[in-house]
Design a protein around this motif. Structure first.
Motif, PDB file in Angstrom:
ATOM      1  N   SER A  39       0.808  -1.225   0.000  1.00  0.00           N
ATOM      2  CA  SER A  39       0.000   0.000   0.000  1.00  0.00           C
ATOM      3  C   SER A  39       0.839   1.272   0.000  1.00  0.00           C
ATOM      4  O   SER A  39       0.308   2.363   0.206  1.00  0.00           O
ATOM      5  CB  SER A  39      -0.929   0.008   1.220  1.00  0.00           C
ATOM      6  OG  SER A  39      -1.822  -1.076   1.184  1.00  0.00           O
ATOM      7  N   MET A  59      -0.592   3.859  -2.324  1.00  0.00           N
ATOM      8  CA  MET A  59      -2.050   3.923  -2.390  1.00  0.00           C
ATOM      9  C   MET A  59      -2.550   5.275  -1.882  1.00  0.00           C
ATOM     10  O   MET A  59      -1.990   5.854  -0.952  1.00  0.00           O
ATOM     11  CB  MET A  59      -2.629   2.801  -1.538  1.00  0.00           C
ATOM     12  CG  MET A  59      -4.122   2.728  -1.544  1.00  0.00           C
ATOM     13  SD  MET A  59      -4.661   1.311  -0.547  1.00  0.00           S
ATOM     14  CE  MET A  59      -6.393   1.703  -0.387  1.00  0.00           C
ATOM     15  N   ARG A  78      -7.263   0.546   4.934  1.00  0.00           N
ATOM     16  CA  ARG A  78      -6.515  -0.441   4.135  1.00  0.00           C
ATOM     17  C   ARG A  78      -5.010  -0.249   4.295  1.00  0.00           C
ATOM     18  O   ARG A  78      -4.255  -1.224   4.383  1.00  0.00           O
ATOM     19  CB  ARG A  78      -6.913  -0.308   2.661  1.00  0.00           C
ATOM     20  CG  ARG A  78      -8.267  -0.899   2.322  1.00  0.00           C
ATOM     21  CD  ARG A  78      -8.533  -0.852   0.828  1.00  0.00           C
ATOM     22  NE  ARG A  78      -7.528  -1.577   0.068  1.00  0.00           N
ATOM     23  CZ  ARG A  78      -7.477  -1.603  -1.261  1.00  0.00           C
ATOM     24  NH1 ARG A  78      -8.370  -0.930  -1.963  1.00  0.00           N
ATOM     25  NH2 ARG A  78      -6.545  -2.291  -1.889  1.00  0.00           N
ATOM     26  N   ILE A  79      -4.573   0.987   4.321  1.00  0.00           N
ATOM     27  CA  ILE A  79      -3.145   1.281   4.480  1.00  0.00           C
ATOM     28  C   ILE A  79      -2.649   0.791   5.831  1.00  0.00           C
ATOM     29  O   ILE A  79      -1.625   0.100   5.931  1.00  0.00           O
ATOM     30  CB  ILE A  79      -2.903   2.795   4.327  1.00  0.00           C
ATOM     31  CG1 ILE A  79      -3.162   3.236   2.884  1.00  0.00           C
ATOM     32  CG2 ILE A  79      -1.472   3.165   4.739  1.00  0.00           C
ATOM     33  CD1 ILE A  79      -3.324   4.728   2.711  1.00  0.00           C
ATOM     34  N   ASP A 138      -2.646  -3.088   6.108  1.00  0.00           N
ATOM     35  CA  ASP A 138      -1.521  -3.673   5.386  1.00  0.00           C
ATOM     36  C   ASP A 138      -0.235  -3.533   6.190  1.00  0.00           C
ATOM     37  O   ASP A 138       0.550  -4.475   6.312  1.00  0.00           O
ATOM     38  CB  ASP A 138      -1.380  -2.985   4.023  1.00  0.00           C
ATOM     39  CG  ASP A 138      -0.370  -3.659   3.112  1.00  0.00           C
ATOM     40  OD1 ASP A 138      -0.025  -4.835   3.366  1.00  0.00           O
ATOM     41  OD2 ASP A 138       0.077  -3.020   2.146  1.00  0.00           O
TER      42      ASP A 138
END
Length: 306
Positions: A205, A208, A228-229, A232
């Motif tokens: 990520s 991202m 999400r970051i 991860d």
């Protein structure tokens, strides 16, 4: 320390809005690191907002004119390159350079407006660089390693570059020049962090988008992207998330609790600017590096290196 020659020539720092505000720790530690490494830059005086990411959607000419004025001021200083610490600013300045280079009539129009504002025309003789690229290309990982006083062996970090550090490559020139990072899988910050003794965890990520520009207009999307970051980074064992973007840094830090509440999973972890971690490893105190001022608490992890 003896001044280090750099391949960029005279470098002008464009601070943007963030480094004089919420990203003050970034500004302070960039100065500390540059002094320790013997690399010089000069701050652009009387600079204006670069228009960030939104102005171009409202007024195309304003979205070019605002960055162009800053570039003109840098040239008046005799600069060969403009350094930004904020990828959003780096994007805005690089975008203006791209369009003014490729469209002569547009360039004439922008320059005519600059003259009406009492600013000299911009002569298109600057290279846009990010602070990561500046440090990497002037002293490199070996130069950084030679200044370390607090080796960070055992520290697991996830370097978060954000979406605009290296993209779009047509603007940033990543992938086109030796002194530029990879546009999709950048590694410059990874290597600088390894030079401190830290372990860089696998982190897909790293480029991202965090949804930072939409943190107020579309909160749910921002929270989803930031979650999400963080997920991860945590999944791969990171203890710290390392940033090079004040917008991403502040957005993620300020939304930690909201993310935990929304997803029912504690994804909280401390964040530091990459310059803060460099300065700390170079021997500066938590107070000097403003690590104690971060919204999250990086010293809860870094205290073992004191």
């Amino acid at each position: 320390m003896t001044e280090t020659l750099n391949p960029f020539g005279k470098v002008a720092l464009y601070p943007g809005c963030a480094l004089d505000g919420l990203g003050k720790a970034y500004d302070v530690t960039l100065q500390l690191v540059a002094k320790d490494l013997g690399i010089n830059y000069e701050k652009i005086e009387d600079y204006n907002c670069c228009g960030a990411l939104e102005v171009k959607n409202v007024n195309t000419m304003a979205g070019l004119l605002l960055p162009a004025r800053n570039l003109s001021l840098a040239r008046q200083m005799g600069a060969n390159a403009v350094m930004s610490a904020c990828p959003g600013c780096h994007y805005s300045l690089s975008r203006t350079q791209y369009f003014m280079t490729r469209y002569p009539k547009l360039r004439e129009k922008v320059n005519s407006y600059l003259e009406k504002m009492g600013t000299k025309q911009y002569d298109m003789q600057l290279l846009m660089i990010h602070a990561v690229e500046f440090i990497y290309n002037t002293v490199g990982p070996e130069g950084v390693k030679s200044r370390v006083k607090r080796p960070l062996q055992g520290l697991k970090v996830a370097p978060y570059y954000g979406c605009l550090y290296s993209r779009p490559k047509a603007y940033t020139l990543t992938g086109y020049m030796k002194m530029k990072d990879d546009p999709e899988r950048p590694v410059f910050m990874d290597e600088l962090l390894r030079a401190l003794g830290a372990e860089v965890v696998p982190f897909e990520s790293k480029t991202m988008c965090c949804g930072g520009p939409h943190v107020y207009s579309d909160v749910n999307t921002s929270l989803h992207l930031e979650a999400r970051i963080l997920k991860d980074a945590k999944r791969n064992g990171a203890e710290l998330l390392i940033t090079d973007c004040p917008l991403g840094h502040v957005a993620i830090e300020s939304n930690m609790n909201k993310i935990t509440e929304k997803y029912g999973q504690d994804l909280r972890m401390p964040l530091t600017y990459f310059t803060q971690l460099l300065a700390f490893a170079f021997g500066h105190s938590p107070e000097e590096t403003l690590l104690t001022a971060n919204l999250t608490d990086p010293m809860s992890v870094l205290k073992r290196y004191m």
